[in-house]
Design an enzyme around this catalytic site. Structure first.
Site, PDB file in Angstrom:
ATOM      1  N   ASP A 397       0.822  -1.225   0.000  1.00 20.30           N
ATOM      2  CA  ASP A 397       0.000   0.000   0.000  1.00 20.30           C
ATOM      3  C   ASP A 397       0.850   1.267   0.000  1.00 20.30           C
ATOM      4  O   ASP A 397       0.506   2.245  -0.662  1.00 20.30           O
ATOM      5  CB  ASP A 397      -0.908   0.032   1.238  1.00 20.30           C
ATOM      6  CG  ASP A 397      -1.980  -1.036   1.192  1.00 20.30           C
ATOM      7  OD1 ASP A 397      -2.227  -1.579   0.100  1.00 20.30           O
ATOM      8  OD2 ASP A 397      -2.565  -1.340   2.255  1.00 20.30           O
TER       9      ASP A 397
HETATM   10  P1  NAP Z   1       0.867  -4.007   3.075  1.00 22.77           P
HETATM   11  O1  NAP Z   1       0.253  -3.041   2.148  1.00 22.77           O
HETATM   12  O2  NAP Z   1       0.012  -4.625   4.113  1.00 22.77           O
HETATM   13  O3  NAP Z   1       1.550  -5.157   2.172  1.00 22.77           O
HETATM   14  C1  NAP Z   1       2.331  -6.156   2.724  1.00 22.77           C
HETATM   15  C2  NAP Z   1       2.822  -7.037   1.601  1.00 22.77           C
HETATM   16  O4  NAP Z   1       3.795  -7.905   2.161  1.00 22.77           O
HETATM   17  C3  NAP Z   1       1.739  -7.896   0.978  1.00 22.77           C
HETATM   18  O5  NAP Z   1       1.454  -7.459  -0.313  1.00 22.77           O
HETATM   19  C4  NAP Z   1       2.321  -9.336   1.004  1.00 22.77           C
HETATM   20  O6  NAP Z   1       2.244  -9.883  -0.314  1.00 22.77           O
HETATM   21  C5  NAP Z   1       3.769  -9.120   1.442  1.00 22.77           C
HETATM   22  N1  NAP Z   1       4.241 -10.144   2.362  1.00 22.77           N
HETATM   23  C6  NAP Z   1       3.613 -10.678   3.409  1.00 22.77           C
HETATM   24  N2  NAP Z   1       4.368 -11.587   4.014  1.00 22.77           N
HETATM   25  C7  NAP Z   1       5.530 -11.652   3.315  1.00 22.77           C
HETATM   26  C8  NAP Z   1       6.722 -12.413   3.452  1.00 22.77           C
HETATM   27  N3  NAP Z   1       6.885 -13.330   4.416  1.00 22.77           N
HETATM   28  N4  NAP Z   1       7.721 -12.198   2.566  1.00 22.77           N
HETATM   29  C9  NAP Z   1       7.570 -11.290   1.567  1.00 22.77           C
HETATM   30  N5  NAP Z   1       6.463 -10.542   1.403  1.00 22.77           N
HETATM   31  C10 NAP Z   1       5.454 -10.721   2.268  1.00 22.77           C
HETATM   32  O7  NAP Z   1       2.110  -3.365   3.833  1.00 22.77           O
HETATM   33  P2  NAP Z   1       2.640  -1.859   3.847  1.00 22.77           P
HETATM   34  O8  NAP Z   1       2.996  -1.414   2.474  1.00 22.77           O
HETATM   35  O9  NAP Z   1       3.669  -1.813   4.926  1.00 22.77           O
HETATM   36  O10 NAP Z   1       1.393  -0.994   4.264  1.00 22.77           O
HETATM   37  C11 NAP Z   1       0.855  -1.049   5.576  1.00 22.77           C
HETATM   38  C12 NAP Z   1      -0.655  -1.067   5.495  1.00 22.77           C
HETATM   39  O11 NAP Z   1      -1.189  -1.404   6.785  1.00 22.77           O
HETATM   40  C13 NAP Z   1      -1.209   0.297   5.128  1.00 22.77           C
HETATM   41  O12 NAP Z   1      -2.399   0.164   4.394  1.00 22.77           O
HETATM   42  C14 NAP Z   1      -1.486   0.890   6.513  1.00 22.77           C
HETATM   43  O13 NAP Z   1      -2.416   1.944   6.479  1.00 22.77           O
HETATM   44  C15 NAP Z   1      -2.032  -0.336   7.226  1.00 22.77           C
HETATM   45  N6  NAP Z   1      -1.962  -0.245   8.699  1.00 22.77           N
HETATM   46  C16 NAP Z   1      -0.876   0.332   9.273  1.00 22.77           C
HETATM   47  C17 NAP Z   1      -0.827   0.460  10.638  1.00 22.77           C
HETATM   48  C18 NAP Z   1       0.328   1.204  11.280  1.00 22.77           C
HETATM   49  O14 NAP Z   1       0.151   1.740  12.369  1.00 22.77           O
HETATM   50  N7  NAP Z   1       1.485   1.240  10.649  1.00 22.77           N
HETATM   51  C19 NAP Z   1      -1.859  -0.067  11.441  1.00 22.77           C
HETATM   52  C20 NAP Z   1      -2.930  -0.708  10.820  1.00 22.77           C
HETATM   53  C21 NAP Z   1      -2.963  -0.789   9.427  1.00 22.77           C
HETATM   54  P3  NAP Z   1       2.244 -11.474  -0.520  1.00 22.77           P
HETATM   55  O15 NAP Z   1       1.087 -11.996   0.271  1.00 22.77           O
HETATM   56  O16 NAP Z   1       2.102 -11.665  -1.983  1.00 22.77           O
HETATM   57  O17 NAP Z   1       3.551 -11.971   0.004  1.00 22.77           O
END
Ligand code: NAP
Length: 472
Positions: A397
């Site tokens: 994201d």
């Molecule tokens: P993300 O959008 O959740 O994407 C994580 C990616 O990691 C997934 O596409 C997944 O694809 C990949 N993944 C998962 N396990 C893996 C592994 N073992 N090895 C390699 N890849 C792996 O992460 P982000 O870009 O960090 O964004 C964070 C999101 O969480 C945002 O939407 C944010 O708003 C939300 N959020 C954040 C918080 C906070 O406080 N930081 C709290 C709640 C929500 P695959 O499944 O294809 O591997």
């Protein structure tokens, strides 16, 4: 010196330690000592509270202390690092529940006739506020926990008239609060108490329901703030100065964090709470905005090595996947090898990457990545076109270009790290999984992007092995 002065002096000392500890948490180098200092402050506060002559009997306090210590220790030992965001949400919720129970106990104590409060209106008002805020914090945090643990969909759940229903419940809660404070008849007071207690618990759930996707970090920091405000109100009920101070510190630092998260998401708090952002993604129309085009181009560890070996400017963009695979140590190793090979390496950290505020900073600090190598989104984006390679490690994201280019996307307007502007982008992920907000990502299909499939840690081990085989 009389006991009250002694107790309050110890409370002031504890409060000073909390404040200095909090300040020290702001820097990586001093964070551990800051945590310890705050812990010492808490120990002083607990010991002094236990010595307070107002404590009549100790047996239930001891039961609570033993149970809390056993459960706390068991959790600390067994909860995986990857489950920390859920743990934090749970602890937030329990903070709210504890305050709610203090409020309910005060209500029962007064109702039982064992005490007559000195100032009935003040006591009733803080009891009401404690229960209202504590209840919302408890169920709201439990809902957030379910979303983080993926027991419930991370998306916003919206339905027609949702805000009206929530608004009506809020009004009913306020009316019940006023009735509770001013009514004299015990039956009416009991009814009002029951109404606002139940509604506060329902509201916590229904207020978090329409918030999802990328806005969850804002909600989590807001719930954190609310747990502090509830504790502060509970401090007024039991007239404990240090609880009032500690609650204020948690409440205000949570508010500051909420403001930072709102800024990071480029949204106002009202927009987060009431827009229903992050609900189901719009259906893509042929040829229109939101259509994901291109093909995924896999790359091997050997070829990744070849690209990195020639690179002079490298930016590493970690995301939630790095936390899942616990790849932070091997990432640091790769960064060191790249530097020995003559490249300049930066770590670009998005404020909401991962699942809790500061998630990436904590992991990289644990792996001893030098703090100076961490660059914020605003600092790295202007130099992104000069980067030879952007390595995206389990981020999705926070690097989704739809946020800047696709007006039909639910995340349109959210600032991202512009990984797509680097000359070559290498994305590490296991397969076609979407990110937390459930959206497809055009970045993976761009001509300059290559996909290194597999668990991030294993993939990086493969690349590092290539460097080692050349003696780098
Ligand atoms: P993300 O959008 O959740 O994407 C994580 C990616 O990691 C997934 O596409 C997944 O694809 C990949 N993944 C998962 N396990 C893996 C592994 N073992 N090895 C390699 N890849 C792996 O992460 P982000 O870009 O960090 O964004 C964070 C999101 O969480 C945002 O939407 C944010 O708003 C939300 N959020 C954040 C918080 C906070 O406080 N930081 C709290 C709640 C929500 P695959 O499944 O294809 O591997």
């Amino acid at each position: 010196m009389n006991a009250e002065i002694l107790i309050n002096s110890a409370y002031i000392l504890a409060s000073i330690l909390f404040i200095i500890g909090l300040k020290m948490l702001g820097r990586q180098g001093t964070a551990r000592r800051g945590n310890l200092l705050s812990g010492v402050g808490m120990l002083i506060a607990i010991v002094v509270t236990l010595l307070d002559q107002q404590v009549i009997e100790y047996q239930w306090i001891i039961v609570g202390l033993v149970a809390g210590t056993v459960i706390g220790l068991a959790c600390a030992r067994s909860v995986a690092m990857t489950a920390m965001p859920e743990m934090v949400a749970l602890l937030n919720g329990f903070g709210g529940l504890a305050s709610l129970i203090v409020g309910a106990a005060e209500f029962l104590r007064i109702r039982g006739g064992t005490v007559v409060p000195e100032d009935p209106v003040f006591t009733a008002t803080v009891t009401y506020l404690t229960i209202l805020i504590g209840g919302i914090t408890f169920t709201g945090s439990i809902y957030a926990l379910c979303k983080l643990a993926e027991w419930l969909s991370g998306r916003a759940i919206t339905f027609g008239g949702q805000h009206i229903v929530n608004g009506l419940m809020l009004i009913a809660t306020l009316v019940a609060g006023v009735v509770y404070v001013v009514a004299g008849d015990p039956q009416t007071v009991l009814l009002a108490f029951a109404v606002f207690t139940v509604l506060s618990l329902v509201l916590g759930w229904t207020l978090v329901m329409p918030i999802g996707g990328g806005d969850m970090p804002v909600v989590i920091s807001m719930l954190n703030s609310l747990s502090g405000i509830a504790a502060c109100a509970a401090g007024f009920i039991i007239r404990n100065n240090v609880l009032v101070v500690a609650g204020c510190l948690v409440g205000t630092s949570g508010l500051i964090l909420t403001a930072i998260m709102c800024k990071a998401m480029n949204r106002s708090l009202a927009h987060v709470l009431f827009s229903g952002f992050g609900s189901a993604p719009p259906a893509a129309t042929a040829g229109g905005e939101g259509v994901i085009q291109g093909e995924l181009k896999p790359i091997s560890a050997e070829d990744t090595f070849a690209v990195l070996e020639a690179a002079r400017q490298v930016v590493i963009i970690p995301g939630y996947g790095m936390a899942v695979s616990q790849a932070q140590h091997i990432v640091r190793e790769l960064a060191e090898m790249l530097e020995r090979n003559g490249a300049e390496v930066r770590f670009a950290i998005h404020p909401v990457a991962g699942r809790m505020p500061g998630h990436m900073n904590v992991l990289l600090a644990e792996a001893s990545v030098p703090y100076e190598q961490l660059v914020e989104m605003d600092a790295v984006n202007p130099v992104m076109p000069t980067m030879d390679v952007a390595i995206v490690i389990g981020a999705n994201d926070v690097v989704n270009p739809a946020a800047t280019s696709d007006k039909s996307s639910p995340i349109y307007g959210m600032p991202i790290i512009n990984a797509h502007e680097a000359r070559t982008v290498i994305c590490l992920k296991r397969g076609k999984g979407t990110g937390f907000s459930g959206l497809e990502n055009q970045l993976f299909l761009l001509p300059n992007t290559r996909m290194l499939y597999g668990d991030a840690k294993a993939s990086l081990q493969g690349v590092v092995a290539e460097f080692k085989s050349l003696g780098v």
